[in-house]
Design an enzyme around this catalytic site. Sequence first.
Site, PDB file in Angstrom:
ATOM      1  N   SER A 188       6.106   3.499   4.264  1.00 20.28           N
ATOM      2  CA  SER A 188       6.494   4.310   3.015  1.00 20.28           C
ATOM      3  C   SER A 188       6.560   5.797   3.673  1.00 20.28           C
ATOM      4  CB  SER A 188       5.554   3.896   2.003  1.00 20.28           C
ATOM      5  OG  SER A 188       4.153   4.394   2.384  1.00 20.28           O
ATOM      6  N   HIS A 216       7.550  -2.267  -0.620  1.00 25.88           N
ATOM      7  CA  HIS A 216       8.599  -1.170  -0.902  1.00 25.88           C
ATOM      8  C   HIS A 216       9.973  -1.727  -0.535  1.00 25.88           C
ATOM      9  CE1 HIS A 216       6.579   2.648  -1.570  1.00 25.88           C
ATOM     10  NE2 HIS A 216       5.617   2.173  -0.945  1.00 25.88           N
ATOM     11  N   LYS A 247       6.356  -1.612  -8.261  1.00 22.49           N
ATOM     12  CA  LYS A 247       7.122  -0.836  -7.780  1.00 22.49           C
ATOM     13  C   LYS A 247       8.666  -1.118  -8.564  1.00 22.49           C
ATOM     14  CE  LYS A 247       4.675   0.840  -3.954  1.00 22.49           C
ATOM     15  NZ  LYS A 247       3.566   0.359  -3.047  1.00 22.49           N
TER      16      LYS A 247
HETATM   17  C1  LIG Z   1       2.138   0.201  -3.177  1.00 28.66           C
HETATM   18  C2  LIG Z   1       1.636  -0.853  -2.026  1.00 28.66           C
HETATM   19  C3  LIG Z   1       0.485  -1.574  -2.054  1.00 28.66           C
HETATM   20  C4  LIG Z   1      -0.383  -1.571  -3.579  1.00 28.66           C
HETATM   21  O1  LIG Z   1       0.290  -2.055  -4.497  1.00 28.66           O
HETATM   22  P1  LIG Z   1      -0.558  -2.158  -5.810  1.00 28.66           P
HETATM   23  O2  LIG Z   1       0.279  -3.459  -6.716  1.00 28.66           O
HETATM   24  O3  LIG Z   1      -0.186  -0.923  -6.701  1.00 28.66           O
HETATM   25  O4  LIG Z   1      -1.892  -2.310  -5.617  1.00 28.66           O
HETATM   26  C5  LIG Z   1       0.259  -2.457  -1.156  1.00 28.66           C
HETATM   27  N1  LIG Z   1       0.873  -2.493   0.023  1.00 28.66           N
HETATM   28  C6  LIG Z   1       1.784  -1.862   0.181  1.00 28.66           C
HETATM   29  C7  LIG Z   1       2.664  -1.676   1.420  1.00 28.66           C
HETATM   30  C8  LIG Z   1       2.321  -0.717  -0.785  1.00 28.66           C
HETATM   31  O5  LIG Z   1       3.398   0.183  -0.519  1.00 28.66           O
END
Ligand SMILES: *Cc1c(COP(=O)(O)O)cnc(C)c1O
Length: 403
Positions: A188, A216, A247
């Site tokens: 990310s 992502h 997301k």
């Molecule tokens: C955002 C993200 C998470 C966390 O996700 P949540 O549902 O907000 O806990 C886990 N792994 C990756 C790669 C992320 O980008």
Amino acid sequence: MYGDLRARLATTLQEIDNAGLTKYERRLATPQSAHIQTATAAGQAASLNFCANNYLGLADHPEVVAAAKASYDDWGFGMASVRFICGTQELHKDLEGAISDFLGMADTILFSSCFDANGGVFEVLFGEEDAIISDELNHASLIDGIRLCKAQRFRYKNRDMADLRAQLEAAKASGTRQMCIVTDGVFSMDGYYAPLPQICDLAEEYGALVLVDDSHAVGFVGEHGRGTHELFDVMSRVDIITGTLGKALGGASGGYVSGPQEVVDLLRQRARPYLFSNAVAPAVAAGSMKAIDLARNSDALRQQLDANKVLFRELMTQAGFDLLPGEHAIVPVMFPGEEGARTAAQIADAMLEQGVYVIAFSYPVVPKGKARIRVQLSAAHSQDDVRACVAAFVAARAQVTGS
Ligand SMILES: *Cc1c(COP(=O)(O)O)cnc(C)c1O
């Protein structure tokens, strides 16, 4: 007796602040969207938002909001139970089914977040006879989840296939029962993809499993938005996928593990965040279902996102900015060198004053000398929004650096 602890915490807070690392919460006075209002000392300011993970613009989509609203009458507000006691409604099963179907996996188990999904999955599947081979830049939740299990740990350099091979060799030499390669689908901070075809080749050569956290990517990467395994045409070669509903898929909350039947079945028996934490709220499940439905059936949203990232890269390159190469909707604008961290922060501040919200990242979040402003494009942005963002970059650079 709080006394001593108070002094210690105050010192740590001061150290964080002295290093310029204090994080603040900027308050949104509107729903999450491309156009938001943020609270400022002077009242409210309009901002164009380029730092949300709202890749498809579904966070305030009218159909998602309507589905969530309707769910209150049919399904109530909360579950007040973990899944296996009395916390499972038809909604939860439907959502798990929709995710499995979308990702092309046998089954799916929901968690309250992807952080929990990653926190629960490793301990159940792997013991001390096993080895986990993990990319050094994997998400914090993967790192924590791997720490919670007793497997041997091997770490390879970010996307470095020679090093992955070396670590697989080392794991094999130590006589492990099962190896598992673990990677983010998209990193990310850089917007770089994991080289899944090569990872799957190595996995097959060494008899290792592949687990990809596609948080992502799900919803918008790959021709139908299924994720990086679709993009790289390795849908049948990735064994386990974890991801988030927080997301692109509406952005509310919730995470999941999708994979073979026995994997999901055993997680329902043993995964601690599943067994000991409340079920996802009905409205979140209903809204997320609608978001998945829209993502599956909206090539238009992905096309808009693609057009926006192409335009952004083109205009920023023309304007002389230094972008990391790539294809993802995360576009890092680099400010290298010793002064980079300061410049990036000042430019981000100046842009906010002009109504464009972006975030600067510097050490320790990214390596020293590699400060950046991370821009995240969305299908909710219009092409004019993208142009306004570039114009704000140009004006802010002139204001901060005089060039
Ligand atoms: C955002 C993200 C998470 C966390 O996700 P949540 O549902 O907000 O806990 C886990 N792994 C990756 C790669 C992320 O980008």
